[in-house]
Design a protein around this motif. Structure first.
Motif, PDB file in Angstrom:
ATOM      1  N   PHE A  82      -8.455  -5.822   6.836  1.00 40.71           N
ATOM      2  CA  PHE A  82      -7.339  -5.705   5.891  1.00 40.71           C
ATOM      3  C   PHE A  82      -7.398  -4.512   4.943  1.00 40.71           C
ATOM      4  O   PHE A  82      -6.408  -4.221   4.274  1.00 40.71           O
ATOM      5  N   ARG A  83      -8.535  -3.811   4.885  1.00 44.08           N
ATOM      6  CA  ARG A  83      -8.658  -2.748   3.876  1.00 44.08           C
ATOM      7  C   ARG A  83      -9.076  -1.388   4.426  1.00 44.08           C
ATOM      8  O   ARG A  83      -9.309  -0.475   3.649  1.00 44.08           O
ATOM      9  N   ASP A  84      -9.193  -1.251   5.757  1.00 40.78           N
ATOM     10  CA  ASP A  84      -9.530   0.059   6.321  1.00 40.78           C
ATOM     11  C   ASP A  84      -8.297   0.945   6.138  1.00 40.78           C
ATOM     12  O   ASP A  84      -7.233   0.654   6.689  1.00 40.78           O
ATOM     13  N   PRO A  85      -8.415   2.022   5.351  1.00 37.76           N
ATOM     14  CA  PRO A  85      -7.233   2.840   5.034  1.00 37.76           C
ATOM     15  C   PRO A  85      -6.635   3.559   6.239  1.00 37.76           C
ATOM     16  O   PRO A  85      -5.507   4.033   6.166  1.00 37.76           O
ATOM     17  N   ARG A  86      -7.340   3.593   7.351  1.00 43.44           N
ATOM     18  CA  ARG A  86      -6.821   4.253   8.557  1.00 43.44           C
ATOM     19  C   ARG A  86      -5.833   3.393   9.322  1.00 43.44           C
ATOM     20  O   ARG A  86      -5.146   3.878  10.227  1.00 43.44           O
ATOM     21  N   PHE A  87      -5.764   2.086   8.982  1.00 43.76           N
ATOM     22  CA  PHE A  87      -4.958   1.150   9.756  1.00 43.76           C
ATOM     23  C   PHE A  87      -4.162   0.233   8.831  1.00 43.76           C
ATOM     24  O   PHE A  87      -4.600  -0.056   7.717  1.00 43.76           O
ATOM     25  N   PRO A  88      -3.015  -0.273   9.319  1.00 50.19           N
ATOM     26  CA  PRO A  88      -2.319  -1.307   8.539  1.00 50.19           C
ATOM     27  C   PRO A  88      -3.142  -2.600   8.580  1.00 50.19           C
ATOM     28  O   PRO A  88      -3.981  -2.770   9.483  1.00 50.19           O
ATOM     29  N   PRO A  89      -2.923  -3.496   7.632  1.00 54.40           N
ATOM     30  CA  PRO A  89      -3.645  -4.769   7.672  1.00 54.40           C
ATOM     31  C   PRO A  89      -3.423  -5.486   9.008  1.00 54.40           C
ATOM     32  O   PRO A  89      -2.343  -5.405   9.597  1.00 54.40           O
ATOM     33  N   LEU A  90      -4.441  -6.167   9.470  1.00 53.90           N
ATOM     34  CA  LEU A  90      -4.374  -6.899  10.729  1.00 53.90           C
ATOM     35  C   LEU A  90      -3.283  -7.966  10.653  1.00 53.90           C
ATOM     36  O   LEU A  90      -3.094  -8.598   9.612  1.00 53.90           O
ATOM     37  N   SER A  91      -2.594  -8.197  11.760  1.00 58.99           N
ATOM     38  CA  SER A  91      -1.562  -9.231  11.815  1.00 58.99           C
ATOM     39  C   SER A  91      -2.048 -10.396  12.678  1.00 58.99           C
ATOM     40  O   SER A  91      -2.971 -10.253  13.482  1.00 58.99           O
ATOM     41  N   ASN A  92      -1.389 -11.544  12.532  1.00 56.88           N
ATOM     42  CA  ASN A  92      -1.748 -12.727  13.322  1.00 56.88           C
ATOM     43  C   ASN A  92      -1.716 -12.443  14.815  1.00 56.88           C
ATOM     44  O   ASN A  92      -2.550 -12.940  15.558  1.00 56.88           O
ATOM     45  N   GLY A  93      -0.739 -11.651  15.266  1.00 57.65           N
ATOM     46  CA  GLY A  93      -0.583 -11.360  16.678  1.00 57.65           C
ATOM     47  C   GLY A  93      -1.722 -10.550  17.277  1.00 57.65           C
ATOM     48  O   GLY A  93      -1.859 -10.487  18.499  1.00 57.65           O
ATOM     49  N   GLU A  94      -2.526  -9.926  16.435  1.00 54.77           N
ATOM     50  CA  GLU A  94      -3.631  -9.104  16.933  1.00 54.77           C
ATOM     51  C   GLU A  94      -4.942  -9.881  17.075  1.00 54.77           C
ATOM     52  O   GLU A  94      -5.893  -9.396  17.678  1.00 54.77           O
ATOM     53  N   LEU A  95      -4.987 -11.085  16.533  1.00 51.37           N
ATOM     54  CA  LEU A  95      -6.244 -11.828  16.470  1.00 51.37           C
ATOM     55  C   LEU A  95      -6.771 -12.236  17.845  1.00 51.37           C
ATOM     56  O   LEU A  95      -7.973 -12.159  18.096  1.00 51.37           O
ATOM     57  N   ALA A  96      -5.879 -12.643  18.753  1.00 53.90           N
ATOM     58  CA  ALA A  96      -6.315 -13.203  20.038  1.00 53.90           C
ATOM     59  C   ALA A  96      -7.171 -12.232  20.844  1.00 53.90           C
ATOM     60  O   ALA A  96      -8.154 -12.642  21.464  1.00 53.90           O
ATOM     61  N   ASP A  97      -6.824 -10.946  20.845  1.00 47.71           N
ATOM     62  CA  ASP A  97      -7.597  -9.993  21.652  1.00 47.71           C
ATOM     63  C   ASP A  97      -8.454  -9.063  20.808  1.00 47.71           C
ATOM     64  O   ASP A  97      -8.825  -7.974  21.235  1.00 47.71           O
ATOM     65  N   LEU A  98      -8.802  -9.514  19.617  1.00 50.62           N
ATOM     66  CA  LEU A  98      -9.632  -8.721  18.716  1.00 50.62           C
ATOM     67  C   LEU A  98     -11.102  -8.871  19.091  1.00 50.62           C
ATOM     68  O   LEU A  98     -11.607  -9.984  19.222  1.00 50.62           O
ATOM     69  N   GLU A  99     -11.780  -7.746  19.295  1.00 51.55           N
ATOM     70  CA  GLU A  99     -13.220  -7.744  19.556  1.00 51.55           C
ATOM     71  C   GLU A  99     -13.941  -7.402  18.257  1.00 51.55           C
ATOM     72  O   GLU A  99     -13.567  -6.450  17.577  1.00 51.55           O
ATOM     73  N   LEU A 100     -14.974  -8.172  17.947  1.00 53.07           N
ATOM     74  CA  LEU A 100     -15.775  -7.931  16.750  1.00 53.07           C
ATOM     75  C   LEU A 100     -17.169  -7.484  17.158  1.00 53.07           C
ATOM     76  O   LEU A 100     -17.772  -8.060  18.058  1.00 53.07           O
ATOM     77  N   HIS A 101     -17.664  -6.462  16.470  1.00 52.61           N
ATOM     78  CA  HIS A 101     -19.028  -5.981  16.673  1.00 52.61           C
ATOM     79  C   HIS A 101     -19.706  -5.902  15.307  1.00 52.61           C
ATOM     80  O   HIS A 101     -19.119  -5.388  14.351  1.00 52.61           O
ATOM     81  N   ILE A 102     -20.912  -6.397  15.235  1.00 50.53           N
ATOM     82  CA  ILE A 102     -21.686  -6.361  14.004  1.00 50.53           C
ATOM     83  C   ILE A 102     -22.856  -5.412  14.205  1.00 50.53           C
ATOM     84  O   ILE A 102     -23.590  -5.527  15.191  1.00 50.53           O
ATOM     85  N   SER A 103     -23.017  -4.484  13.283  1.00 49.86           N
ATOM     86  CA  SER A 103     -24.179  -3.599  13.268  1.00 49.86           C
ATOM     87  C   SER A 103     -24.978  -3.910  12.007  1.00 49.86           C
ATOM     88  O   SER A 103     -24.454  -3.781  10.902  1.00 49.86           O
ATOM     89  N   ILE A 104     -26.218  -4.344  12.188  1.00 48.91           N
ATOM     90  CA  ILE A 104     -27.108  -4.597  11.060  1.00 48.91           C
ATOM     91  C   ILE A 104     -27.994  -3.365  10.928  1.00 48.91           C
ATOM     92  O   ILE A 104     -28.706  -2.995  11.865  1.00 48.91           O
ATOM     93  N   LEU A 105     -27.926  -2.715   9.781  1.00 49.59           N
ATOM     94  CA  LEU A 105     -28.618  -1.450   9.573  1.00 49.59           C
ATOM     95  C   LEU A 105     -30.055  -1.659   9.111  1.00 49.59           C
ATOM     96  O   LEU A 105     -30.328  -2.523   8.280  1.00 49.59           O
ATOM     97  N   ASN A 106     -30.929  -0.841   9.650  1.00 51.10           N
ATOM     98  CA  ASN A 106     -32.278  -0.725   9.113  1.00 51.10           C
ATOM     99  C   ASN A 106     -32.232   0.351   8.037  1.00 51.10           C
ATOM    100  O   ASN A 106     -31.351   1.216   8.056  1.00 51.10           O
ATOM    101  N   PRO A 107     -33.146   0.333   7.077  1.00 51.12           N
ATOM    102  CA  PRO A 107     -33.099   1.310   5.984  1.00 51.12           C
ATOM    103  C   PRO A 107     -33.108   2.757   6.494  1.00 51.12           C
ATOM    104  O   PRO A 107     -33.810   3.078   7.458  1.00 51.12           O
TER     105      PRO A 107
END
Length: 185
Positions: A82-107
């Motif tokens: 919802f806050r990435d300035p490069r994109f409009p806020p996510l809509s309900n219609g986009e949720l079904a095919d949304l892929e999520l990736h988590i990157s956990i950073l080391n120092p």
């Protein structure tokens, strides 16, 4: 640290739940850290990357570890949606095919170099995330960006542009830091 499949599943579910909560309420998901095992309460920095159809749809994160992992994942997932300035806020219609990736950073660790060529020679494609800093300008690329920019020289040129610098910019005061991540999702 290596994360168990159960912990990865919990974090991915939390990220999706945070986005669903944002779509339903417009607000961030409150996280009760007592609901999570000790490993997910460590102070860690994460980035959440959202994709649809193989295309970036949002990516927000923290370079410094300042809050518990579960909370960082929930807040960054909401921000990526919802806050990435490069994109409009996510809509309900986009949720079904949304892929999520988590990157956990080391120092991150500071890199030592005296020329641009020396910096490029130290970069480890596919391994290093890189933070580039010059004065008040700063940009980072996660290690996954190597998939799109496998050449170290091009990687650095694009990172300079992300930091708001010309691609051919160089100075004696430029700083670079490297970090690794564990990415899943």
């Amino acid at each position: 640290m290596s994360w168990t499949e159960t912990e990865k599943t919990q974090l991915l579910a939390l990220a999706r739940q945070s986005i669903v909560h944002g779509l339903e309420t417009g607000g961030q998901l409150p996280v009760d850290l007592d609901d999570y095992p000790e490993a997910l309460r460590q102070i860690r920095a994460t980035f959440i990357t959202l994709e649809r159809g193989g295309q970036l749809r949002g990516c927000i994160g923290m370079l410094e570890a300042v809050r518990p992992l579960a909370q960082d994942v929930a807040e960054n997932a909401f921000a990526a949606a919802f806050r990435d300035p490069r994109f409009p806020p996510l809509s309900n219609g986009e949720l079904a095919d949304l892929e999520l990736h988590i990157s956990i950073l080391n120092p991150a660790t500071a890199m030592s170099f005296d020329t641009e060529a020396a910096l490029i020679a130290q970069l480890r494609p596919g391994i290093d995330g890189v933070i580039l800093q010059e004065g008040g300008r700063r940009g980072t690329f996660l290690p996954s960006v190597w998939d799109d920019l496998p050449d170290p020289k091009q990687f650095l040129q694009h990172l300079k542009q992300k930091a708001g610098l010309p691609s051919n910019y160089w100075s004696e005061t430029i700083k670079a830091y490297r970090y690794t991540t564990e990415m899943f999702g």
